[in-house]
Every structure is written in C-alpha cells, then in structure tokens.
Design an enzyme around this catalytic site. Structure first.
Site, PDB file in Angstrom:
ATOM      1  N   ARG A   1     -33.614  24.314  50.908  1.00 44.09           N
ATOM      2  CA  ARG A   1     -34.124  23.264  51.918  1.00 44.09           C
ATOM      3  C   ARG A   1     -33.414  23.879  53.341  1.00 44.09           C
ATOM      4  O   ARG A   1     -32.248  24.155  53.325  1.00 44.09           O
ATOM      5  CB  ARG A   1     -33.926  21.617  51.792  1.00 44.09           C
ATOM      6  CG  ARG A   1     -34.562  21.097  50.738  1.00 44.09           C
ATOM      7  CD  ARG A   1     -34.707  19.963  50.664  1.00 44.09           C
ATOM      8  NE  ARG A   1     -35.264  19.086  51.515  1.00 44.09           N
ATOM      9  CZ  ARG A   1     -34.635  17.919  52.080  1.00 44.09           C
ATOM     10  NH1 ARG A   1     -33.563  17.200  51.417  1.00 44.09           N
ATOM     11  NH2 ARG A   1     -34.949  17.198  53.054  1.00 44.09           N
TER      12      ARG A   1
ATOM     13  N   LYS B   1     -23.915  18.114  43.359  1.00 45.57           N
ATOM     14  CA  LYS B   1     -25.401  18.675  43.116  1.00 45.57           C
ATOM     15  C   LYS B   1     -25.852  19.204  41.847  1.00 45.57           C
ATOM     16  O   LYS B   1     -24.961  19.904  41.405  1.00 45.57           O
ATOM     17  CB  LYS B   1     -25.975  19.657  44.208  1.00 45.57           C
ATOM     18  CG  LYS B   1     -27.417  19.531  44.277  1.00 45.57           C
ATOM     19  CD  LYS B   1     -27.740  19.892  45.654  1.00 45.57           C
ATOM     20  CE  LYS B   1     -29.127  20.415  45.805  1.00 45.57           C
ATOM     21  NZ  LYS B   1     -29.627  20.373  47.218  1.00 45.57           N
TER      22      LYS B   1
ATOM     23  N   ARG C   1     -26.320  11.005  53.748  1.00 42.30           N
ATOM     24  CA  ARG C   1     -25.004  11.098  53.058  1.00 42.30           C
ATOM     25  C   ARG C   1     -24.564   9.593  52.891  1.00 42.30           C
ATOM     26  O   ARG C   1     -24.834   8.667  53.456  1.00 42.30           O
ATOM     27  CB  ARG C   1     -24.002  11.575  54.135  1.00 42.30           C
ATOM     28  CG  ARG C   1     -24.320  12.996  54.397  1.00 42.30           C
ATOM     29  CD  ARG C   1     -23.221  13.459  55.275  1.00 42.30           C
ATOM     30  NE  ARG C   1     -23.702  15.062  55.757  1.00 42.30           N
ATOM     31  CZ  ARG C   1     -22.913  15.793  56.778  1.00 42.30           C
ATOM     32  NH1 ARG C   1     -21.843  15.327  57.238  1.00 42.30           N
ATOM     33  NH2 ARG C   1     -23.337  17.025  56.782  1.00 42.30           N
TER      34      ARG C   1
HETATM   35  C1  BTN Z   1     -32.537  22.705  47.876  1.00 46.79           C
HETATM   36  O1  BTN Z   1     -32.089  23.254  48.897  1.00 46.79           O
HETATM   37  O2  BTN Z   1     -31.960  21.682  47.350  1.00 46.79           O
HETATM   38  C2  BTN Z   1     -33.858  22.801  47.134  1.00 46.79           C
HETATM   39  C3  BTN Z   1     -33.410  24.228  46.296  1.00 46.79           C
HETATM   40  C4  BTN Z   1     -34.803  24.847  45.596  1.00 46.79           C
HETATM   41  C5  BTN Z   1     -34.584  25.999  44.940  1.00 46.79           C
HETATM   42  C6  BTN Z   1     -35.728  26.288  44.112  1.00 46.79           C
HETATM   43  S1  BTN Z   1     -35.239  27.723  42.664  1.00 46.79           S
HETATM   44  C7  BTN Z   1     -36.824  27.824  42.155  1.00 46.79           C
HETATM   45  C8  BTN Z   1     -37.490  27.965  43.363  1.00 46.79           C
HETATM   46  N1  BTN Z   1     -37.602  29.171  43.960  1.00 46.79           N
HETATM   47  C9  BTN Z   1     -36.890  29.023  45.459  1.00 46.79           C
HETATM   48  O3  BTN Z   1     -36.944  30.211  45.978  1.00 46.79           O
HETATM   49  N2  BTN Z   1     -36.568  27.782  45.627  1.00 46.79           N
HETATM   50  C10 BTN Z   1     -36.710  27.102  44.316  1.00 46.79           C
END
Ligand code: BTN
Length: 320
Positions: free
Chosen positions: A114, A179, A313
């Site tokens: 994100r 996380k 947070r």
């Molecule tokens: C976050 O930042 O919390 C979201 C992370 C999402 C990661 C997943 S891994 C599978 C899919 N492909 C990506 O490039 N991102 C999501």
C-alpha cells in the site's frame, strides 16, 4: 531448475553425485545449476566438502499439480517468479481471460504494498497471491470489500493454528502488534458500474527473522507457531475461505460481516491516532459502519473515516 530445488527443499545435505544421478546430469552441470538457482532465487546454498549441498533451512514449495486439483473455486496459475501477482492478474485480464482467476508465485521481484511501498517477497517463504474478480454493481460491492477479505484471511490463519491473530483497520492482520499479512486491492474499469478488482494478499508464512529490509514490526506464522508451515495447505484453505466470505459479501454486503469483523478488531474501544497527510486525529475506536468506514469517538462526537490515504496507529505505538 524446479526439480533441483525440490530435491534440496528438505534442508538436508545432498551430494553432487546423488543430485546428478537423480537428475541424470553431470556433477559439473549440477554445480552450474546450483549457481543459477542461487542467482535466480537469492537462496543461500551451503556447500560442505564430503557432505554436499544444502539450503539454510527447509522450504515448503508450492505444488502446482496439487493446487490445481484441490483449488476448485476458480482457476489458479502457479508461477516460480513474477514481478507482482497483482500485475499478472491485470495482464491476464487484458489477454481476455475471464474473472474470477487466481495467481500465486514462489517469488515476486516487484511486489507492491500500500501507499507505493515495496512488498518484500523472498523465494519460497511466504504467500503471494492475487484474485481477480468482476463486479457488476461496482460502487456498492466495493464497500467494505477489503475488510471482508481481511476477515477471510484471518479465518485461514486461525485455521492454521494462530488463533490470537487479529485485524487492524482497514485490512492488515497483526499478531502481537506485528504485521502478519497485507492486502492491496487494485481496480480497473468503472467503479460505479462494471469493474474488475484484483485482491492482492501477502502473508508472512515461513520468512526468517534475518530479513532486514522491512521497516515495520513484522512476524510470520512459522515464527509464532514454531514450525514450518505447509504453504499448499494454507493456499487451499485461503481459497476456500475467500470463496465463502465473498459469497456472503456479494449477497448481503459487508454489513452482514460487520459484527464478526468487530469481534476480531484488535483495537476495538482503544485510543488510536489517525494520520491523514500531515494531520493527526486522536479518538476512541468504536468499530466500523455498514460500509467498512472507521467509526471514531472524537471529543464526544462520532466521526467516520474511509480507508484510502489514511493510516491508523495505536495511540501508544510509534509504528503504523
Ligand atoms: C500492504 O502494504 O500492506 C499490502 C501488501 C500486499 C502484498 C501482496 S503480495 C501479493 C500481491 N501482489 C503484490 O504485488 N502485492 C500483493
């Protein structure tokens, strides 16, 4: 390539001779393939004279045949390596493949998180998974969708044994404030009408603590459960759970899942800080509304916030 890594996946020593005999190639060819494997995957392969070659620790590799048989909800593509499983879903959509479809990979070279962050995606350790779905009544169906997905992933993780994991609005999964999973929804088409959504899910499964590139507290299922997790089993459970929760979401909307979401909300009734650009708002978390918007009590007044460019947070914590 795949068969060599499959032979090494048990984390035990294998002599060059044994590997060569099994794969029907010379020891010199084995050595070359090991170097390529190291280069492609970034896995450390130890070589000890008289013993042979071994990985740092065992790997649970994805088994595409088994996954193909056991995942019946939608077709799934299992790849050794991809830039991002989300991007691959969009590519498949553009080639005319119909939704729903899923993509998973052993490794992502440009995993997306994100807010433009990178999602660290080492080979063979975690789950990188994307599901492409089509929505007819876009804007309505999108309400609370990412929270529904969080719930589906949480159910899967609990089924794997980590029952104390919980949700952080809008869609992170945490254990002990670290996380465990991130979710990234990306959309194409008209959100008010017909559109497609790629649901990207990253779960930290067997990742060792030695990974240092992650700039926030994190953990993995293996670290918390103390055992190597079967990623195929996890993936089968995840697809089952996603299909179950999506059905409820399509039929009744997020409101039918709101209570369950709040029961699993780690910060329910706690004081939280909401960051909106440079602005910080402090309030008591009352839960979420029927659309998944955050419900905060601020100076005795209830205010609602949509997910987007905001982050939450715990008021006592220094990390998001
Ligand atoms: C976050 O930042 O919390 C979201 C992370 C999402 C990661 C997943 S891994 C599978 C899919 N492909 C990506 O490039 N991102 C999501």
């Amino acid at each position: 390539m795949t068969s060599l890594i499959t032979l090494l996946a048990d984390g035990k020593f294998h002599s060059g001779e044994e590997l060569g005999n099994t794969l029907n190639i010379s020891r010199a060819a084995i050595w070359k393939r090991l170097k390529k494997l190291e280069n492609d995957t970034n896995l450390a392969i130890h070589s000890v004279r008289g013993k042979g070659y071994k990985l740092d620790s065992p790997l649970s590799l994805l088994d595409s045949e088994l996954l193909d048989q056991q995942i019946t909800q939608w077709p799934i593509t299992v790849l050794p390596n991809i830039s991002s499983t989300n991007t691959e879903c969009f590519r498949l959509l553009n080639t005319g493949m119909p939704a729903p479809l899923a993509v998973t990979a052993e490794q992502q070279t440009a995993g997306k998180g994100r807010r433009g962050r990178q999602w660290v995606s080492p080979y063979g350790q975690n789950l990188y998974y994307s599901l492409l779905i089509g929505l007819k009544n876009g804007s309505h169906q999108l309400e609370g969708l990412s929270l529904t997905i969080g719930l589906a992933v949480l159910k899967t993780i609990k089924k794997m044994g980590l029952i104390q994991a919980g949700l952080k609005w809008p869609n992170d999964l945490l254990f002990d404030n670290k996380k465990l999973c991130g979710i990234l929804l990306e959309l194409t088409g008209d959100p008010a009408d017909i559109c497609h959504v790629v649901i990207g899910i990253g779960i930290n499964v067997n990742m060792p603590q030695a990974i240092t590139e992650i700039n926030q507290p994190w953990t993995s299922l293996r670290q918390e459960l103390g055992t190597l997790i079967d990623r195929n089993k996890l993936l089968v459970e995840l697809n089952y759970s996603l299909s179950y929760y999506l059905k409820i979401h399509y039929q009744h909307g997020f409101k039918a899942l709101k209570e369950e979401w709040q029961e699993n909300n780690l910060w329910q009734h706690q004081i939280v800080n909401l960051l909106q650009g440079n602005q910080q708002i402090t309030g008591k978390m009352l839960g979420v509304d029927d659309t998944g918007a955050l419900k905060l009590l601020i100076n005795n007044e209830i205010q609602y916030f949509n997910a987007g460019e905001v982050s939450l947070r715990l008021a006592t914590s220094t990390h998001d």
